[in-house]
Design a protein around this motif. Sequence first.
Motif, PDB file in Angstrom:
ATOM      1  N   ALA A 114       5.133   7.138   0.766  1.00 30.86           N
ATOM      2  CA  ALA A 114       6.349   5.751   0.551  1.00 30.86           C
ATOM      3  C   ALA A 114       5.244   4.569   0.056  1.00 30.86           C
ATOM      4  CB  ALA A 114       6.948   5.838   1.738  1.00 30.86           C
ATOM      5  N   GLU A 115       5.863   3.998   0.084  1.00 31.28           N
ATOM      6  CA  GLU A 115       5.080   2.206  -1.049  1.00 31.28           C
ATOM      7  C   GLU A 115       5.177   1.295   0.668  1.00 31.28           C
ATOM      8  OE1 GLU A 115       4.465  -0.716  -4.251  1.00 31.28           O
ATOM      9  OE2 GLU A 115       6.083   0.308  -4.003  1.00 31.28           O
ATOM     10  N   ILE A 116       4.375   0.768   1.256  1.00 31.26           N
ATOM     11  CA  ILE A 116       5.006  -0.091   2.107  1.00 31.26           C
ATOM     12  C   ILE A 116       4.549  -1.290   1.632  1.00 31.26           C
ATOM     13  CG2 ILE A 116       4.739  -0.472   4.214  1.00 31.26           C
ATOM     14  CD1 ILE A 116       3.851   2.740   5.043  1.00 31.26           C
ATOM     15  N   MET A 130       0.304  -1.165  -0.030  1.00 31.49           N
ATOM     16  CA  MET A 130      -0.189  -0.071  -0.008  1.00 31.49           C
ATOM     17  C   MET A 130       0.692   0.952  -0.030  1.00 31.49           C
ATOM     18  SD  MET A 130      -1.028   0.369   3.863  1.00 31.49           S
ATOM     19  CE  MET A 130       0.076   0.222   5.029  1.00 31.49           C
ATOM     20  N   THR A 131       0.292   2.239  -0.562  1.00 28.62           N
ATOM     21  CA  THR A 131       1.273   3.462  -0.068  1.00 28.62           C
ATOM     22  C   THR A 131       0.382   4.501   0.559  1.00 28.62           C
ATOM     23  OG1 THR A 131       2.109   3.413  -2.335  1.00 28.62           O
ATOM     24  CG2 THR A 131       1.936   5.622  -2.034  1.00 28.62           C
ATOM     25  N   THR A 132       1.350   5.689   0.638  1.00 33.36           N
ATOM     26  CA  THR A 132       0.112   5.784   2.285  1.00 33.36           C
ATOM     27  C   THR A 132       1.391   7.172   3.214  1.00 33.36           C
ATOM     28  OG1 THR A 132      -0.772   6.176   4.192  1.00 33.36           O
ATOM     29  CG2 THR A 132       1.060   4.719   4.008  1.00 33.36           C
ATOM     30  N   ASN A 133       0.679   7.904   3.782  1.00 30.99           N
ATOM     31  CA  ASN A 133       1.449   8.706   4.546  1.00 30.99           C
ATOM     32  C   ASN A 133       1.474   8.447   5.970  1.00 30.99           C
ATOM     33  OD1 ASN A 133       2.133  10.713   2.480  1.00 30.99           O
ATOM     34  ND2 ASN A 133      -0.390  11.471   2.739  1.00 30.99           N
ATOM     35  N   ALA A 134       2.878   8.191   6.246  1.00 34.68           N
ATOM     36  CA  ALA A 134       3.743   8.075   7.455  1.00 34.68           C
ATOM     37  C   ALA A 134       4.321   8.590   8.810  1.00 34.68           C
ATOM     38  CB  ALA A 134       3.539   5.785   7.209  1.00 34.68           C
TER      39      ALA A 134
END
Length: 321
Positions: free
Chosen positions: A97-99, A81-85
């Motif tokens: 980033a892509e996690i 998934m791609t998210t803001n972290a």
Amino acid sequence: MTFYDDIYPFYLLQRTSFIFSGSLLTIILVFLVLAVSLLLILPGIRGKSRLFWMFRIIISLFIGVVIVALNFTSDWAEARMTTNATYKSFSNAVVNAEIGLHVGLYGINVTLKGNPVVQFNETIDYNEMFSWKGTIEEDYEEALEKGLPNPILYIAEKFTLRSPCGLIFQYRYSGRYASATLWTAFCCWLLANILFSMPVILYAGYMMMATAAFIFFSMASFSTIMNVPQCVFSIGTDSFETEYSHSFWLALATGVLCTIIGILVVMLNFMMPEKIKEAFSVGVESYEDEDVSHGEGYLNSVFIDGVTISPLTSKVKTEHI
């Protein structure tokens, strides 16, 4: 960041992203050398059987390398998934980033790749391995000491013994049983190749079906991870769950291929046994030897010039009388 070239003072060394598994590279190189060595004998095989032997070598080595390599791949199950972290502990910095989570038979790989890769004057490109051969707690504590990004630590913590999810127990035992059955399939594959070189083609077909059966058993063992309550991985505002990935489907395709080969060999052995023995070049040497022993013989006239065999024989008989 500090003046230690972007390395925190308590870091042992700068982290580098994972490139390629050394075990997989070794397996591929060994089977490539073996394939080249066996293909070099093809010019010495005459007629149409040369093409058959080429396909036989390629397919057989493909099955063998897949069975061995599946023990060391880390993509039996995946989630992305791609998210803001939050990037690091004790920091308000948020990265996009892509996690990724990649599950293998011996551990997990957690990836983190920035979008873009360079953010906050730092390259965000991680691929960390957490193995459960011994205890994953050691790898997790080492990750804490090195100050890995928060998303990696969060996912790794889900597989520790102290995690309420309890993922480590199911994943570890499923991976061990799957690996054991894969090695059994590899032994069946070796026996099948030996039997294909002997006049017992029927049993070679049975061993190919046994190879397929153990591959399916390994898939069934790994599939038990989906029977436990799924632990949701929530990072930022998004979440993901693992799904079957490339290695699982490659194992399925290889098992189906072994099943087809085994069934075809068994059926052809009952329908046309002599033809299939001739195709595999077994059981035909005795016929060739009989032809040679009962064939006509010829004498070279150069060695018998001036020799009269019949008169000499009669003269000897006369003198003896």
